[in-house]
Design a protein around this motif. Structure first.
Motif, short mmCIF file in Angstrom:
data_model
loop_
_atom_site.label_atom_id
_atom_site.label_comp_id
_atom_site.label_asym_id
_atom_site.label_seq_id
_atom_site.Cartn_x
_atom_site.Cartn_y
_atom_site.Cartn_z
N GLY A 129 26.13 33.13 43.95
CA GLY A 129 26.80 33.84 42.86
C GLY A 129 27.71 34.96 43.30
N LEU A 130 28.22 34.90 44.54
CA LEU A 130 29.10 35.96 45.04
C LEU A 130 30.49 35.42 45.40
N SER A 131 30.91 34.40 44.70
CA SER A 131 32.25 33.86 44.93
C SER A 131 33.30 34.94 44.66
N GLY A 132 34.24 35.11 45.59
CA GLY A 132 35.28 36.12 45.45
C GLY A 132 34.93 37.47 46.04
N PHE A 133 33.71 37.63 46.57
CA PHE A 133 33.28 38.92 47.14
C PHE A 133 33.34 38.94 48.67
N GLY A 134 33.93 37.94 49.28
CA GLY A 134 33.93 37.83 50.73
C GLY A 134 34.54 39.02 51.45
#
Length: 261
Positions: A129-134
């Motif tokens: 659930g951390l897509s885009g938080f890289g």
């Protein structure tokens, strides 16, 4: 019931103090097993043995048929590549972004191209659930998000066994419930063996298939979650019903414990 892990007569000392007193238990393959008990019962020490961070004074730890207690360092390193660990504080490297944290084991232990690693990292972050938080750093995240990022890193090498050390520690009830759902979903999707050290009753009831209870360095209970709930053992009822134990404290004894005297 096939066992992924067989622990036999495990004994551990911290100095002259005996912590694990010849404990034996099995962890079933493909199930979520929780190791429970009060503070100081030996839960975290047991976990450290299972992931190869501690060597026992005696006893064996057979994981998929191989005794890691007698492995040399090279063999132990190979074993560790097949497991994932979420440490209690997530243990992310603060100087690295989330993507760099998740990519670290892949860069260290594989020969995959950078472009392939980038794809895997995005997949693992999306999985938790951390897509885009890289590109975010650990300091920019909440406690629950750090735990999720830690899980993404633990999943990077597609482990066959996934270990969790107090995953709900320090989290509010709503965030903790979300993390329990994530652990449950990962287990259902990947069918891996999951081992969770916890004392949180809501988490135990939500995620556990199998329960191992320790008390003062000994095994107090082993069985399914239903058997655990129905057990009439005093130590189990005290834990489940949150009854306080009668304790007497001696300043002299306490000083000996904390100093190892």
């Amino acid at each position: 019931m096939e066992s992924a892990i067989e622990v036999l007569d495990l004994v551990t000392y911290y100095g002259e103090r005996k912590i694990l007193k010849g404990i034996s238990f099995s962890i079933p393959t493909g199930m979520t097993t929780v190791i429970v008990g009060g503070s100081g019962c030996g839960k975290t020490t047991t976990l450290k043995h299972l992931i190869g961070l501690l060597r026992p004074a005696s006893g064996s730890i057979h994981i998929h048929g191989k005794d890691i207690a007698t492995m040399d360092d090279t063999s132990l390193d190979e074993y560790r590549k097949k497991m994932g660990v979420l440490f209690q504080g997530a243990a992310l490297l603060n100087s690295m972004t989330l993507a760099e944290n998740v990519a670290l084991p892949l860069r260290e232990h594989t020969r995959l191209k950078g472009s392939v690693i980038d794809i895997i990292v995005r997949m693992k972050l999306d999985l938790v659930g951390l897509s885009g938080f890289g590109d975010f750093y650990p300091a920019q995240l909440s406690g629950g998000m750090k735990k999720r990022a830690g899980i993404a890193r633990a999943m990077a090498m597609d482990p066959v066994i996934l270990y969790f050390d107090e995953p709900s520690a320090g989290l509010d009830p709503v965030t903790a419930a979300g993390l329990d759902e994530l652990i449950l979903r990962l287990h259902q999707v990947f069918k891996m063996t999951v081992v969770v050290v916890t004392h949180e009753l809501p988490s135990i009831f939500k995620i556990a298939d199998y329960v191992i209870m320790l008390d003062k360095g000994e095994v107090a209970f082993v069985g399914t979650l239903d058997e655990f709930k129905k057990s009439d053992k005093t130590i189990v009822r005290t834990f489940l019903e949150r009854r306080p134990e009668e304790e007497s404290y001696s300043p002299d004894n306490y000083f000996k414990i904390i100093t190892g005297a």
